[in-house]
Write a protein that holds these residues in place. Structure first.
Motif, PDB file in Angstrom:
ATOM      1  N   UNK A  81       8.755  44.429  29.996  1.00 13.21           N
ATOM      2  CA  UNK A  81      10.000  44.483  30.741  1.00 13.21           C
ATOM      3  C   UNK A  81      10.880  43.321  30.304  1.00 13.21           C
ATOM      4  N   UNK A  82      12.119  43.640  30.077  1.00 14.05           N
ATOM      5  CA  UNK A  82      13.037  42.619  29.609  1.00 14.05           C
ATOM      6  C   UNK A  82      14.109  42.437  30.691  1.00 14.05           C
ATOM      7  N   UNK A  83      14.215  41.253  31.183  1.00 16.50           N
ATOM      8  CA  UNK A  83      15.203  41.020  32.220  1.00 16.50           C
ATOM      9  C   UNK A  83      16.221  40.021  31.713  1.00 16.50           C
ATOM     10  N   UNK A  84      17.468  40.395  31.812  1.00 16.96           N
ATOM     11  CA  UNK A  84      18.523  39.499  31.362  1.00 16.96           C
ATOM     12  C   UNK A  84      19.344  39.074  32.579  1.00 16.96           C
ATOM     13  N   UNK A  85      19.478  37.792  32.709  1.00 19.58           N
ATOM     14  CA  UNK A  85      20.252  37.284  33.831  1.00 19.58           C
ATOM     15  C   UNK A  85      21.417  36.467  33.293  1.00 19.58           C
ATOM     16  N   UNK A  86      22.604  36.840  33.675  1.00 21.22           N
ATOM     17  CA  UNK A  86      23.766  36.049  33.275  1.00 21.22           C
ATOM     18  C   UNK A  86      24.586  35.731  34.508  1.00 21.22           C
ATOM     19  N   UNK A  87      25.313  34.651  34.420  1.00 24.27           N
ATOM     20  CA  UNK A  87      26.159  34.262  35.537  1.00 24.27           C
ATOM     21  C   UNK A  87      26.201  32.762  35.665  1.00 24.27           C
ATOM     22  N   UNK A  88      26.712  32.306  36.776  1.00 24.19           N
ATOM     23  CA  UNK A  88      26.778  30.878  36.985  1.00 24.19           C
ATOM     24  C   UNK A  88      26.132  30.528  38.308  1.00 24.19           C
ATOM     25  N   UNK A  89      25.534  29.378  38.334  1.00 22.80           N
ATOM     26  CA  UNK A  89      24.962  28.869  39.569  1.00 22.80           C
ATOM     27  C   UNK A  89      25.657  27.555  39.865  1.00 22.80           C
ATOM     28  N   UNK A  90      26.052  27.361  41.103  1.00 23.39           N
ATOM     29  CA  UNK A  90      26.761  26.142  41.450  1.00 23.39           C
ATOM     30  C   UNK A  90      26.072  25.422  42.580  1.00 23.39           C
ATOM     31  N   UNK A  91      26.032  24.123  42.429  1.00 23.41           N
ATOM     32  CA  UNK A  91      25.511  23.321  43.526  1.00 23.41           C
ATOM     33  C   UNK A  91      26.601  23.233  44.587  1.00 23.41           C
ATOM     34  N   UNK A  92      26.213  22.831  45.775  1.00 28.62           N
ATOM     35  CA  UNK A  92      27.190  22.713  46.859  1.00 28.62           C
ATOM     36  C   UNK A  92      28.268  21.706  46.496  1.00 28.62           C
ATOM     37  N   UNK A  93      27.859  20.644  45.782  1.00 23.67           N
ATOM     38  CA  UNK A  93      28.806  19.623  45.383  1.00 23.67           C
ATOM     39  C   UNK A  93      29.822  20.173  44.393  1.00 23.67           C
ATOM     40  N   UNK A  94      29.327  20.980  43.460  1.00 22.53           N
ATOM     41  CA  UNK A  94      30.215  21.561  42.457  1.00 22.53           C
ATOM     42  C   UNK A  94      31.233  22.489  43.109  1.00 22.53           C
ATOM     43  N   UNK A  95      30.802  23.178  44.149  1.00 24.98           N
ATOM     44  CA  UNK A  95      31.721  24.071  44.843  1.00 24.98           C
ATOM     45  C   UNK A  95      32.804  23.273  45.555  1.00 24.98           C
ATOM     46  N   UNK A  96      32.392  22.144  46.087  1.00 21.84           N
ATOM     47  CA  UNK A  96      33.352  21.283  46.775  1.00 21.84           C
ATOM     48  C   UNK A  96      34.338  20.698  45.773  1.00 21.84           C
ATOM     49  N   UNK A  97      33.880  20.500  44.547  1.00 24.28           N
ATOM     50  CA  UNK A  97      34.712  19.881  43.522  1.00 24.28           C
ATOM     51  C   UNK A  97      35.432  20.913  42.666  1.00 24.28           C
ATOM     52  N   UNK A  98      35.406  22.167  43.101  1.00 21.60           N
ATOM     53  CA  UNK A  98      36.007  23.240  42.297  1.00 21.60           C
ATOM     54  C   UNK A  98      37.522  23.078  42.196  1.00 21.60           C
ATOM     55  N   UNK A  99      38.087  23.485  41.054  1.00 20.34           N
ATOM     56  CA  UNK A  99      39.537  23.402  40.887  1.00 20.34           C
ATOM     57  C   UNK A  99      40.246  24.393  41.808  1.00 20.34           C
ATOM     58  N   UNK A 100      41.516  24.138  42.104  1.00 18.18           N
ATOM     59  CA  UNK A 100      42.247  25.077  42.966  1.00 18.18           C
ATOM     60  C   UNK A 100      42.325  26.453  42.318  1.00 18.18           C
ATOM     61  N   UNK A 101      42.113  27.503  43.088  1.00 22.62           N
ATOM     62  CA  UNK A 101      42.088  28.842  42.492  1.00 22.62           C
ATOM     63  C   UNK A 101      43.485  29.380  42.208  1.00 22.62           C
ATOM     64  N   UNK A 102      43.561  30.195  41.183  1.00 25.07           N
ATOM     65  CA  UNK A 102      44.790  30.939  40.914  1.00 25.07           C
ATOM     66  C   UNK A 102      44.658  32.260  41.640  1.00 25.07           C
ATOM     67  N   UNK A 103      45.761  32.805  42.068  1.00 24.93           N
ATOM     68  CA  UNK A 103      45.674  34.101  42.740  1.00 24.93           C
ATOM     69  C   UNK A 103      45.865  35.224  41.728  1.00 24.93           C
ATOM     70  N   UNK A 104      45.001  36.220  41.803  1.00 26.46           N
ATOM     71  CA  UNK A 104      45.090  37.304  40.817  1.00 26.46           C
ATOM     72  C   UNK A 104      46.275  38.231  41.082  1.00 26.46           C
ATOM     73  N   UNK A 105      47.222  38.220  40.138  1.00 23.77           N
ATOM     74  CA  UNK A 105      48.400  39.084  40.251  1.00 23.77           C
ATOM     75  C   UNK A 105      47.974  40.538  40.155  1.00 23.77           C
ATOM     76  N   UNK A 106      46.933  40.769  39.368  1.00 28.49           N
ATOM     77  CA  UNK A 106      46.445  42.124  39.118  1.00 28.49           C
ATOM     78  C   UNK A 106      46.013  42.814  40.408  1.00 28.49           C
ATOM     79  N   UNK A 107      45.459  42.030  41.345  1.00 30.10           N
ATOM     80  CA  UNK A 107      44.985  42.625  42.598  1.00 30.10           C
ATOM     81  C   UNK A 107      46.125  43.323  43.326  1.00 30.10           C
ATOM     82  N   UNK A 108      47.281  42.659  43.387  1.00 32.70           N
ATOM     83  CA  UNK A 108      48.454  43.240  44.032  1.00 32.70           C
ATOM     84  C   UNK A 108      48.910  44.495  43.309  1.00 32.70           C
TER      85      UNK A 108
END
Ligand SMILES: [Zn+2]
Length: 144
Positions: free
Chosen positions: A49-76
C-alpha cells in the motif's frame, strides 16, 4: 531587537516564526507486507500500500504569526456565476439569481478593493512585526 514590553532580546520576526512553524508535508510511506506464511488469499492484499500525504502542518505559534489573508475575488465571482445559472429558472429563482449576482459582484468588488488598498499596508506591517518569545507580545519595529 529588544521587546518594548519586557526588554528581552529573544525576539523573532513574525515571518521567521511563521516559516519555522509551518512544515511542508510531502511524504510517501510504503507499507509492504511480508507474505511468507500468509495464506494465498491474504497475500493478494499484501501487494503493498502506498500512501501519499501532502499539505502543511502548522504549530499554534505559526498560526498566530500568519500573514494577513487576502480575500479571494474568485469566490465572489463564483457566486455571480451561480446567480447566472439561477436566472434560467423562473419566478423566485430569477429573483434569487439577481440577488446572488448583486451580492457576488459586491463581494468580489469589496475583496478586490481590500486586496489592492488595505492588504499591502497590513502585509508590510506584518513584515516588520516581531514576536517576543519571553512574554509573547507582538510588536512592530522597522528594520534599519
Ligand atoms: Zn517581551
Amino acid at each position: 531587537m529588544k521587546c518594548p514590553q519586557c526588554g528581552s532580546d529573544t525576539t523573532q520576526r513574525l515571518q521567521v516564526v511563521h516559516e519555522q512553524g509551518t512544515q511542508l508535508i510531502n511524504t510517501t510511506s510504503n507499507t509492504v507486507g511480508t507474505g511468507f506464511n500468509a495464506s494465498p488469499l491474504a497475500s493478494l492484499g499484501l501487494a503493498g500500500a502506498r500512501t501519499k500525504t501532502t499539505g502543511t502542518a502548522q504549530s499554534a505559534m505559526a498560526q498566530r504569526a500568519a500573514p494577513p489573508p487576502r480575500y479571494p475575488v474568485v469566490a465572489g465571482l463564483g457566486v455571480v456565476l451561480f446567480g447566472l445559472l439561477c436566472l434560467a429558472g423562473d419566478g423566485w429563482a430569477k429573483l434569487g439569481g439577481l440577488a446572488l449576482m448583486a451580492t457576488g459582484l459586491y463581494a468580489s468588488h469589496w475583496a478586490h478593493a481590500y486586496n489592492r488598498e488595505k492588504w499591502p499596508a497590513l502585509y508590510a506591517r506584518w513584515e516588520s512585526s516581531w514576536l517576543c518569545s519571553k512574554c509573547g507580545c507582538i510588536y512592530v519595529q522597522e528594520l534599519n
